[in-house]
Design a protein around this motif. Structure first.
Motif, PDB file in Angstrom:
ATOM      1  N   GLU A  76       0.824  -1.197   0.000  1.00 18.61           N
ATOM      2  CA  GLU A  76       0.000   0.000   0.000  1.00 18.61           C
ATOM      3  C   GLU A  76       0.867   1.261   0.000  1.00 18.61           C
ATOM      4  OE1 GLU A  76      -2.164  -3.394   1.980  1.00 18.61           O
ATOM      5  OE2 GLU A  76      -0.124  -2.604   1.942  1.00 18.61           O
ATOM      6  N   ALA A  77       0.286   2.351  -0.502  1.00 21.65           N
ATOM      7  CA  ALA A  77       1.034   3.603  -0.667  1.00 21.65           C
ATOM      8  C   ALA A  77       1.612   4.096   0.651  1.00 21.65           C
ATOM      9  CB  ALA A  77       0.146   4.668  -1.289  1.00 21.65           C
ATOM     10  N   TYR A  78       0.899   3.885   1.762  1.00 17.00           N
ATOM     11  CA  TYR A  78       1.394   4.424   3.034  1.00 17.00           C
ATOM     12  C   TYR A  78       2.634   3.704   3.545  1.00 17.00           C
ATOM     13  CZ  TYR A  78      -1.152   0.575   5.397  1.00 17.00           C
ATOM     14  OH  TYR A  78      -1.612  -0.647   5.807  1.00 17.00           O
ATOM     15  N   HIS A  79       2.955   2.550   2.964  1.00 13.63           N
ATOM     16  CA  HIS A  79       4.187   1.851   3.334  1.00 13.63           C
ATOM     17  C   HIS A  79       5.393   2.316   2.522  1.00 13.63           C
ATOM     18  CE1 HIS A  79       2.570  -0.967   6.187  1.00 13.63           C
ATOM     19  NE2 HIS A  79       1.701  -1.471   5.331  1.00 13.63           N
ATOM     20  N   GLN A  80       5.170   2.955   1.395  1.00 15.68           N
ATOM     21  CA  GLN A  80       6.273   3.319   0.513  1.00 15.68           C
ATOM     22  C   GLN A  80       7.053   4.505   1.078  1.00 15.68           C
ATOM     23  OE1 GLN A  80       6.834   1.143  -1.752  1.00 15.68           O
ATOM     24  NE2 GLN A  80       4.829   0.127  -1.591  1.00 15.68           N
ATOM     25  N   ASN A  81       8.395   4.420   0.968  1.00 12.45           N
ATOM     26  CA  ASN A  81       9.283   5.492   1.446  1.00 12.45           C
ATOM     27  C   ASN A  81       8.975   5.862   2.900  1.00 12.45           C
ATOM     28  OD1 ASN A  81      10.381   5.802  -1.254  1.00 12.45           O
ATOM     29  ND2 ASN A  81       8.523   6.921  -1.759  1.00 12.45           N
ATOM     30  N   PHE A  82       8.652   4.866   3.693  1.00  7.75           N
ATOM     31  CA  PHE A  82       8.166   5.143   5.039  1.00  7.75           C
ATOM     32  C   PHE A  82       9.219   5.822   5.907  1.00  7.75           C
ATOM     33  CE2 PHE A  82       6.854   4.449   9.374  1.00  7.75           C
ATOM     34  CZ  PHE A  82       5.477   4.643   9.316  1.00  7.75           C
ATOM     35  N   ALA A  83      10.439   5.307   5.898  1.00 10.08           N
ATOM     36  CA  ALA A  83      11.491   5.909   6.724  1.00 10.08           C
ATOM     37  C   ALA A  83      11.811   7.328   6.265  1.00 10.08           C
ATOM     38  CB  ALA A  83      12.745   5.042   6.695  1.00 10.08           C
ATOM     39  N   ARG A  84      11.787   7.536   4.970  1.00  8.58           N
ATOM     40  CA  ARG A  84      12.071   8.869   4.437  1.00  8.58           C
ATOM     41  C   ARG A  84      10.997   9.870   4.874  1.00  8.58           C
ATOM     42  NH1 ARG A  84      12.399   9.770  -2.031  1.00  8.58           N
ATOM     43  NH2 ARG A  84      13.182   7.647  -1.801  1.00  8.58           N
ATOM     44  N   ARG A  85       9.748   9.430   4.878  1.00  3.60           N
ATOM     45  CA  ARG A  85       8.640  10.330   5.201  1.00  3.60           C
ATOM     46  C   ARG A  85       8.392  10.449   6.704  1.00  3.60           C
ATOM     47  NH1 ARG A  85       4.182   8.545   4.220  1.00  3.60           N
ATOM     48  NH2 ARG A  85       4.579   6.402   3.517  1.00  3.60           N
ATOM     49  N   ASN A  86       8.878   9.464   7.464  1.00  6.77           N
ATOM     50  CA  ASN A  86       8.603   9.424   8.903  1.00  6.77           C
ATOM     51  C   ASN A  86       9.886   9.182   9.707  1.00  6.77           C
ATOM     52  OD1 ASN A  86       5.406   9.217   8.907  1.00  6.77           O
ATOM     53  ND2 ASN A  86       6.150   7.786   7.341  1.00  6.77           N
ATOM     54  N   PRO A  87      10.866  10.069   9.576  1.00  7.75           N
ATOM     55  CA  PRO A  87      12.167   9.822  10.227  1.00  7.75           C
ATOM     56  C   PRO A  87      12.096   9.805  11.752  1.00  7.75           C
ATOM     57  CG  PRO A  87      12.070  12.061   9.374  1.00  7.75           C
ATOM     58  CD  PRO A  87      10.872  11.346   8.832  1.00  7.75           C
ATOM     59  N   GLN A  88      11.072  10.410  12.340  1.00  6.98           N
ATOM     60  CA  GLN A  88      10.972  10.448  13.797  1.00  6.98           C
ATOM     61  C   GLN A  88      10.063   9.349  14.345  1.00  6.98           C
ATOM     62  OE1 GLN A  88      13.020  12.489  15.409  1.00  6.98           O
ATOM     63  NE2 GLN A  88      13.696  13.096  13.355  1.00  6.98           N
ATOM     64  N   HIS A  89       9.543   8.504  13.484  1.00  7.60           N
ATOM     65  CA  HIS A  89       8.696   7.408  13.942  1.00  7.60           C
ATOM     66  C   HIS A  89       9.497   6.513  14.893  1.00  7.60           C
ATOM     67  CE1 HIS A  89       6.226   3.760  13.804  1.00  7.60           C
ATOM     68  NE2 HIS A  89       5.257   4.484  13.277  1.00  7.60           N
ATOM     69  N   GLY A  90       8.870   6.106  15.994  1.00  4.24           N
ATOM     70  CA  GLY A  90       9.586   5.329  17.004  1.00  4.24           C
ATOM     71  C   GLY A  90      10.201   4.053  16.482  1.00  4.24           C
ATOM     72  N   TYR A  91       9.473   3.356  15.632  1.00  2.86           N
ATOM     73  CA  TYR A  91      10.010   2.104  15.079  1.00  2.86           C
ATOM     74  C   TYR A  91      11.240   2.383  14.219  1.00  2.86           C
ATOM     75  CZ  TYR A  91      10.004  -2.570  12.981  1.00  2.86           C
ATOM     76  OH  TYR A  91      10.362  -3.835  12.578  1.00  2.86           O
ATOM     77  N   ILE A  92      11.160   3.409  13.388  1.00  6.06           N
ATOM     78  CA  ILE A  92      12.284   3.740  12.504  1.00  6.06           C
ATOM     79  C   ILE A  92      13.505   4.130  13.326  1.00  6.06           C
ATOM     80  CG2 ILE A  92      13.100   5.321  10.720  1.00  6.06           C
ATOM     81  CD1 ILE A  92      10.997   3.284   9.774  1.00  6.06           C
ATOM     82  N   ARG A  93      13.317   4.974  14.332  1.00  8.57           N
ATOM     83  CA  ARG A  93      14.457   5.441  15.118  1.00  8.57           C
ATOM     84  C   ARG A  93      15.089   4.297  15.917  1.00  8.57           C
ATOM     85  NH1 ARG A  93      14.287  11.143  17.887  1.00  8.57           N
ATOM     86  NH2 ARG A  93      16.493  10.594  17.762  1.00  8.57           N
TER      87      ARG A  93
END
Length: 226
Positions: free
Chosen positions: A185-202
């Motif tokens: 789904e579109a909301y999964h694409q480029n997720f880290a780029r779009r959500n750099p402060q997301h807890g899972y990503i960090r």
């Protein structure tokens, strides 16, 4: 458990408190010094595609998007059918899909074997069976989906090379599989780029990107591909 959906419960824990298979997050994200492949694919002028599965596709996408020569990375599902290639269905762990990434790359700049070296050395832990970090289930398995006989030959040879070199403390469980790839789904694409402060990503993916930059400085690009 889909840890991403319940991340608020664990976001306040320290790295040391998150032990997975006897290793902390920081330890599990450390680059493993894997050797360069002895056998690699040809390097034609045309763009090539690779499909790799190694846990949550957010982190896999983030790692490969920082490689020179990679033109685009798409998160998706591989190994199952089109009808159930969606996040809700795959989350049931009954569809045979693996969360995967489709990597379009220029083989004149980066080879298929080099992608595999990053895959095994940084992008995921190939000794974890049907899981990666906090995420459990067969959709998080370690699997390579070769596109063509040459990629399969290179992948099998590299698996044998790594097993012989004994660079991991546990056996490699990565599988060679076949099956189509379907974009997520579109909301999964480029997720880290779009959500750099997301807890899972960090917590889980920033350490991988740091390990990539430290272990493969010649391959690292500061910007994102695509």
């Amino acid at each position: 458990m889909r840890a991403r959906a319940s991340f608020g419960i664990i976001a306040g824990l320290t790295l040391a408190a998150w032990a997975v298979g006897g290793a902390s997050i920081a330890e599990s994200a450390r680059a493993i010094p894997v050797p360069a492949p002895k056998i690699d694919a040809a390097r034609p002028a045309a763009l090539q595609t690779a499909v790799l599965a190694g846990g949550c596709f957010w982190g896999m996408e983030a790692v490969f998007e920082h490689l020179k020569g990679v033109k685009s990375v798409t998160s998706g599902y591989a190994g199952g059918d089109q009808g159930s290639a969606n996040y809700d269905a795959v989350s049931t762990e009954r569809t045979r899909h693996a969360e995967a990434v489709r990597i379009v790359f220029d083989p004149r700049q980066i080879s298929y074997g080099t992608l595999l070296r990053v895959y095994f050395g940084v992008a995921h832990d190939p000794t974890q069976l049907n899981r990666q970090g906090p995420d459990t289930g067969p959709s998080y398995r370690s699997a390579i989906f070769p596109i063509g006989a040459e990629q399969e030959r290179v992948a099998r040879a590299y698996l044998a090379q790594l097993a012989a070199a004994k660079v991991y403390p546990r056996p490699i469980v990565t599988r060679i599989e076949r099956g189509p790839f379907f974009p997520a789904e579109a909301y999964h694409q480029n997720f880290a780029r779009r959500n750099p402060q997301h807890g899972y990503i960090r917590t889980w993916d920033e350490p991988k990107m740091a390990a990539l930059k430290a272990a493969f400085p010649a391959l690292w690009q500061d910007g994102w591909s695509g």
